[in-house]
Design an enzyme around this catalytic site. Structure first.
Site, short mmCIF file in Angstrom:
data_model
loop_
_atom_site.label_atom_id
_atom_site.label_comp_id
_atom_site.label_asym_id
_atom_site.label_seq_id
_atom_site.Cartn_x
_atom_site.Cartn_y
_atom_site.Cartn_z
N GLU A 253 0.84 -1.20 0.00
CA GLU A 253 0.00 0.00 0.00
C GLU A 253 0.87 1.25 0.00
O GLU A 253 2.08 1.19 0.22
CB GLU A 253 -0.91 0.03 1.24
CG GLU A 253 -2.32 -0.49 1.01
CD GLU A 253 -3.19 0.47 0.20
OE1 GLU A 253 -2.67 1.48 -0.32
OE2 GLU A 253 -4.40 0.21 0.08
N ASN B 201 -10.24 5.99 1.97
CA ASN B 201 -9.29 5.61 0.93
C ASN B 201 -9.28 6.67 -0.16
O ASN B 201 -10.01 7.66 -0.12
CB ASN B 201 -9.71 4.26 0.33
CG ASN B 201 -8.64 3.22 0.46
OD1 ASN B 201 -7.45 3.51 0.35
ND2 ASN B 201 -9.04 1.98 0.69
N ASP C 189 -10.22 1.53 -4.23
CA ASP C 189 -9.19 1.53 -3.19
C ASP C 189 -8.37 2.81 -3.36
O ASP C 189 -8.93 3.89 -3.51
CB ASP C 189 -8.36 0.25 -3.30
CG ASP C 189 -7.67 -0.14 -2.00
OD1 ASP C 189 -6.99 0.72 -1.41
OD2 ASP C 189 -7.78 -1.30 -1.58
#
Length: 296
Positions: free
Chosen positions: A18, A147, A203
């Site tokens: 991430e 997000n 996301d």
């Protein structure tokens, strides 16, 4: 590397990669592995990244004007000296770490660090926070998975998503004050429905120089490029079902680095997708903008 020629960045595989971040001074790529509890850095030509182990799950990172990184972890906001490896607590978390952790985060055009949280139970108890004066202010409460942070090139619009809700939002943004106004839905995607193909949920994201919003569709196996009005302009199929976030980098900011996940995925899926967990690279026509260094 030709356009549409997706390649992995070396042999490393994250459990859940991430927060890719191209450091504008170091010309190196950073990212985190959340369940692997690591901050990672790839220098040019390296097959595997340097790693800084963390004592709690790191959700995201920001590059600091003073050098090093800010690391938003379940147990608070930490400063990481990437030269010595020293870490110090900057601020405790603004939530109960037994129920929530930090997730996606980005630095706004004025240098403020915005960080969202995620509910372990996937309940609407998370929020999008702005960090300043040593503490956090909840600017957008009632989220489940904060997000997709990104600002328009002129800095006048701010985007974020709530992944579980399958929805991306946009609001007017005042860079001078850090205030949001007129939040509204930017794009919405169909939830999982029995008997129908699932396109994934939004996301992490990145903004290009034309004001188009690139979003990773988790479990959708693709990146979408959305116009400033929220229309899908392009779909890029990926060799991993669970992309998590794109970031612009490289010397010309025309390489998209895309983190992906393999944690808790079915064995059959991982057998078919050996690049799950890799950082993928994609050359694009329109560059992004350099990341802003935070003053925090």
């Amino acid at each position: 590397m030709a356009q549409d020629d997706l390649q992995p960045l070396g042999s490393h595989r994250c459990l859940l990669g991430e927060s890719p971040l191209w450091h504008p001074i170091e010309q190196a790529l950073y990212a985190v592995d959340i369940p692997g509890r690591q901050v990672l850095r790839w220098r040019a030509g390296a097959d595997t990244p340097e790693a800084w182990p963390q004592d709690a799950e790191p959700g995201c990172i920001a590059a600091r004007e003073a050098g090093g990184l800010l690391v938003a972890r379940r147990d608070g906001l930490w400063a990481l000296d990437t030269s010595s490896g020293a870490q110090r607590l900057v601020s405790p978390p603004p939530y109960d770490p037994a129920r929530l952790r930090f997730n996606d985060g980005k630095v706004d055009p004025a240098g403020r660090f915005w960080v969202g949280s995620i509910s372990d139970a996937r309940e609407p108890e998370a929020a999008l926070y702005r960090f300043g004066d040593g503490g956090f202010t909840a600017e957008v409460p009632g989220l489940t998975t904060a997000n997709g942070l990104a600002w328009s090139p002129d800095g006048r619009r701010m985007h974020w998503s709530d992944t579980k809700a399958h929805r991306i939002y946009v609001a007017d943004f005042d860079a001078a004050t850090g205030q949001l106004a007129s939040p509204r839905v930017f794009a919405e995607f169909a939830p999982r429905t029995a008997g129908q193909a699932y396109g994934g949920r939004p996301d992490g994201a990145a903004m290009d120089a034309e004001g188009c919003y690139w979003v990773a569709m988790f479990e959708g196996g693709c990146l979408l490029r959305l116009s400033p009005s929220g229309e899908v302009l392009r779909r890029v199929e990926l060799p991993a079902a669970c992309p998590t976030m794109p970031a612009f980098g490289g010397a010309d900011l025309r390489t998209l680095f895309i983190t992906t996940a393999r944690d808790k995925r079915p064995a059959e899926e991982l057998e078919r997708q050996p690049l799950a967990g890799a950082v993928l690279q994609l050359r694009v026509d329109v560059p992004g903008s350099p990341v802003t260094l935070t003053r925090a």
